[in-house]
Design an enzyme around this catalytic site. Structure first.
Site, PDB file in Angstrom:
ATOM      1  N   LYS A 288      86.158  94.844  91.807  1.00 44.20           N
ATOM      2  CA  LYS A 288      86.038  94.807  90.334  1.00 44.20           C
ATOM      3  C   LYS A 288      84.785  94.022  89.977  1.00 44.20           C
ATOM      4  O   LYS A 288      84.680  92.835  90.272  1.00 44.20           O
ATOM      5  CB  LYS A 288      87.266  94.145  89.710  1.00 44.20           C
ATOM      6  N   LYS A 300      89.302  88.803  73.475  1.00 40.12           N
ATOM      7  CA  LYS A 300      89.887  87.540  73.939  1.00 40.12           C
ATOM      8  C   LYS A 300      89.613  86.451  72.914  1.00 40.12           C
ATOM      9  O   LYS A 300      88.660  86.553  72.141  1.00 40.12           O
ATOM     10  CB  LYS A 300      89.221  87.115  75.265  1.00 40.12           C
ATOM     11  N   ASP A 311      84.191  87.524  86.192  1.00 43.87           N
ATOM     12  CA  ASP A 311      85.089  88.669  86.333  1.00 43.87           C
ATOM     13  C   ASP A 311      84.535  89.731  87.301  1.00 43.87           C
ATOM     14  O   ASP A 311      85.098  90.811  87.440  1.00 43.87           O
ATOM     15  CB  ASP A 311      85.343  89.271  84.942  1.00 43.87           C
ATOM     16  N   ASP A 370      91.675  94.873  77.101  1.00 41.24           N
ATOM     17  CA  ASP A 370      91.411  93.726  77.980  1.00 41.24           C
ATOM     18  C   ASP A 370      91.969  93.960  79.385  1.00 41.24           C
ATOM     19  O   ASP A 370      91.648  93.223  80.316  1.00 41.24           O
ATOM     20  CB  ASP A 370      92.005  92.454  77.362  1.00 41.24           C
ATOM     21  N   GLU A 372      91.036  95.952  81.555  1.00 40.91           N
ATOM     22  CA  GLU A 372      89.964  96.882  81.933  1.00 40.91           C
ATOM     23  C   GLU A 372      89.745  96.959  83.445  1.00 40.91           C
ATOM     24  O   GLU A 372      89.256  97.965  83.951  1.00 40.91           O
ATOM     25  CB  GLU A 372      88.650  96.485  81.227  1.00 40.91           C
ATOM     26  N   ARG A 374      91.823  97.175  85.959  1.00 38.35           N
ATOM     27  CA  ARG A 374      92.600  98.216  86.640  1.00 38.35           C
ATOM     28  C   ARG A 374      92.023  99.612  86.351  1.00 38.35           C
ATOM     29  O   ARG A 374      92.188 100.528  87.150  1.00 38.35           O
ATOM     30  CB  ARG A 374      94.080  98.111  86.236  1.00 38.35           C
TER      31      ARG A 374
HETATM   32  N1  BES Z   1      89.614  89.358  83.659  1.00 37.72           N
HETATM   33  C1  BES Z   1      90.910  89.230  83.139  1.00 37.72           C
HETATM   34  C2  BES Z   1      91.865  88.447  84.029  1.00 37.72           C
HETATM   35  C3  BES Z   1      91.539  86.997  84.290  1.00 37.72           C
HETATM   36  C4  BES Z   1      92.236  86.009  83.640  1.00 37.72           C
HETATM   37  C5  BES Z   1      90.611  86.637  85.217  1.00 37.72           C
HETATM   38  C6  BES Z   1      91.977  84.697  83.907  1.00 37.72           C
HETATM   39  C7  BES Z   1      90.341  85.310  85.487  1.00 37.72           C
HETATM   40  C8  BES Z   1      91.038  84.342  84.831  1.00 37.72           C
HETATM   41  C9  BES Z   1      91.537  90.615  82.930  1.00 37.72           C
HETATM   42  O1  BES Z   1      90.650  91.633  82.650  1.00 37.72           O
HETATM   43  C10 BES Z   1      92.466  90.510  81.759  1.00 37.72           C
HETATM   44  O2  BES Z   1      92.018  90.156  80.715  1.00 37.72           O
HETATM   45  N2  BES Z   1      93.727  90.814  81.990  1.00 37.72           N
HETATM   46  C11 BES Z   1      94.717  90.721  80.965  1.00 37.72           C
HETATM   47  C12 BES Z   1      95.663  91.891  81.136  1.00 37.72           C
HETATM   48  C13 BES Z   1      96.615  92.048  79.994  1.00 37.72           C
HETATM   49  C14 BES Z   1      95.899  92.454  78.738  1.00 37.72           C
HETATM   50  C15 BES Z   1      97.645  93.090  80.363  1.00 37.72           C
HETATM   51  C16 BES Z   1      95.466  89.409  81.139  1.00 37.72           C
HETATM   52  O3  BES Z   1      95.695  88.999  82.264  1.00 37.72           O
HETATM   53  O4  BES Z   1      95.766  88.784  80.128  1.00 37.72           O
HETATM   54 ZN    ZN Z   2      88.710  91.388  83.414  1.00 35.58          ZN
HETATM   55 ZN    ZN Z   3      90.168  91.853  80.608  1.00 32.19          ZN
END
Ligand code: BES
Ligand code: ZN
Ligand code: ZN
Length: 521
Positions: A288, A300, A311, A370, A372, A374
């Site tokens: 990723k 966010k 990321d 967010d 994204e 996956r």
């Molecule tokens: N890049 C983030 C995940 C992340 C969180 C990485 C904290 C490093 C530290 C990912 O893209 C994300 O935002 N995931 C969301 C998914 C949700 C919307 C289902 C999350 O984990 O809140």
């Molecule tokens: Zn992310």
């Molecule tokens: Zn994200």
């Protein structure tokens, strides 16, 4: 840093600073600290005797004490480095000890350091059995190389305090032990350089390291290492119908990068004598590479958003791993697919409610922009299969839920295949990294069922988010053995340690490399 391995008498070695490890022999609560050196040298022990008896130095993990002009030694200074209780002694602690020695030398303006191999022969007590010469050498090198870097390159007041040279001094031994030690040393240098390369990528801010720049850095590495590398952009995504990846990418002014790096084992490399068998495994590494994650339209909150430059740590881990693989030359073909984009809110950005058809043909309802990672990995995993991968591994800073579940010590491990997962878990003994397996069994699939499309990109509820993300990826791995690493909580080291600077950790490089080597025959 110029790193040398010497088989020599440590007391006769001329150096500004010699580091020697110490453990605490105390047993139980009522036994006070009883520091003892991991050295059989009489001169070293007598030079340190007064300090050890003073009670000032307890040999706790990460603790150091410095003696000047130690009698009977050629070293100008003797640095004692605590590794904690003898019963807790492990390779991991030896790595931390090497790192602590380096990070103790740096602020003291010492530019040349020597570290004595831990020698447990002088201790009467029971000793840990897994400290092989090969792994001891490897962990010492890795600990030292990782510790020598500080991520202050963007600070005008930066003073480069890196060591210029480090000598690891091993005891003279039989030919087999010497050659094992040398091999561990050589491997440690390759793998730690790869890990530091990954860390340097993760450290870059989003305005510097755009997807195109990540592609250029990967290409430059591959050119130097002798790997094939292709870097594609928007047109290729459209041509391959990578609509999930493209949905994420299209809201940014920065074009995406699809990076494909290939390592082919060759007879010329000396590791394989015949052409690979037709049913030989082909390993697909998928990363990723979101160079900045704003969350997109599902934006966010501002608090901590600056961290989302990391990321792309999964992509960096794969690029770093390929660097090491090119030099270690395992007898197995490896293809790395990096899906890099910037996730931005924009007039052209994808939106909640959109439906996209992934490259595999699966339709996805977007519920949250967010989630994204996956989406880009869905197309990356499928593409890696079309390129011939028989086994897949991905690394991604995928979910905040994984951070909630496991904290920052263990990264998440998921798999659809016991054999591939077992290979990964056995790689951890050599890599020394910590992963903890979490479930993604088929009963999680209900969580991502959509009324509108085949699947949706979030779970129905907010619980078990790391497994919901994994079950989404599993859809695209299909029947291909697959390992998924969620490194969201471990890719950035928030709290500096005596052996490690603040910043990017380079997690997963070492384990991925060992997993790959596990398929080499
Ligand atoms: N890049 C983030 C995940 C992340 C969180 C990485 C904290 C490093 C530290 C990912 O893209 C994300 O935002 N995931 C969301 C998914 C949700 C919307 C289902 C999350 O984990 O809140
Ligand atoms: Zn992310
Ligand atoms: Zn994200």
């Amino acid at each position: 840093m110029d790193m040398k391995l010497l088989f020599d008498d440590v007391t006769a070695f001329e150096t500004p600073m010699l580091a020697v490890f110490a453990v605490d022999l105390a047993n139980g609560k009522d036994d006070g600290p009883r520091p003892a050196l991991l050295s059989a040298s009489l001169s070293i022990n007598s030079a340190a005797q007064a300090l050890l008896q003073s009670g000032e130095f307890k040999a706790a993990l990460g603790e150091v004490a410095l003696l000047h002009a130690p009698a009977g030694l050629k070293a100008e200074r003797l640095l004692l480095v605590g590794l904690g209780k003898l019963k807790d002694l492990s390779l991991d602690r030896i790595r931390k000890g090497a790192g602590t020695a380096v990070r103790a030398a740096k602020p003291r303006s010492v530019r040349h350091l020597a570290i004595a191999f831990p020698d447990l022969s002088a201790l009467a007590a029971d000793q840990p059995s897994d400290l092989s010469p090969l792994l001891t050498a490897r962990f010492l090198v890795e600990g030292a190389e990782i510790a020598n870097v500080d991520y202050d390159t963007y600070r005008s007041d930066r003073k480069d305090t890196s060591l210029d040279s480090l000598a690891l001094i091993a005891p003279q031994s039989d030919a087999a032990t010497t050659s094992d030690t040398q091999r561990g040393f050589d491997e440690g240098l390759i793998v730690s350089a790869a890990q530091n390369f990954a860390r340097s990528l993760v450290n870059e801010p989003g305005n510097v390291l755009t997807p195109a720049v990540l592609g250029a850095r990967a290409k430059a590495m591959c050119d130097e290492a002798g790997l094939k590398c292709e870097v594609y952009s928007s047109e290729k995504l459209q041509e391959l119908q990578m609509n999930a990846f493209w949905a994420v990418a299209k809201g940014s002014a920065e074009p995406p990068a699809l990076i494909v790096m290939t390592y082919e084992p060759s007879a010329a490399a000396g590791s394989v004598t015949t052409a690979p068998a037709p049913n030989a495994p082909v390993l697909g590494l998928v990363g990723k590479g979101i160079t900045f994650d704003t969350g997109g339209i599902s934006i966010k909150s501002a608090d901590g958003m600056e961290k989302m430059k990391y990321d792309m740590a999964g992509a960096a881990a794969m690029i770093g791993a390929m660097h090491a693989i090119a030099q270690l030359k395992p007898a197995v073909k490896v293809i790395a697919v990096i899906c890099s984009a910037e996730n931005m809110p924009d007039g052209r950005a994808f939106k909640p409610g959109d439906v996209v058809t992934a490259m595999s043909g699966t339709t996805i309802e977007i519920v949250n922009t967010d989630a994204e990672g996956r989406l880009v990995l869905a197309d990356g995993l499928h593409y890696a299969k079309t390129l011939g991968s028989t086994h897949l591994i991905d690394a991604a800073t995928l979910t905040g839920a994984c951070v909630v579940a496991l904290g920052t010590l263990n990264a998440g491990l998921f798999s659809n295949d016991e054999a591939a997962c077992a290979k990964f878990e056995s790689a951890l003994a050599t890599s020394g990294e910590k992963f903890w397996r979490l479930p993604c069994t088929d009963d999680y699939r209900d969580q991502i069922k959509s009324e509108i499309a085949d699947i949706m990109n979030t779970g129905k509820n907010r619980y078990g988010g790391a497994s919901n993300a994994a079950i989404f990826l599993k859809e695209f791995a299909g029947d291909t053995p697959w390992v998924h690493l969620d490194i969201a909580g471990t890719a950035w080291n928030e709290e500096k340690k005596p052996w490690l600077a603040y910043g990017p950790s380079g997690i997963a490089v070492r384990s991925i490399v060992e997993w790959v080597r596990g398929y080499s025959n």
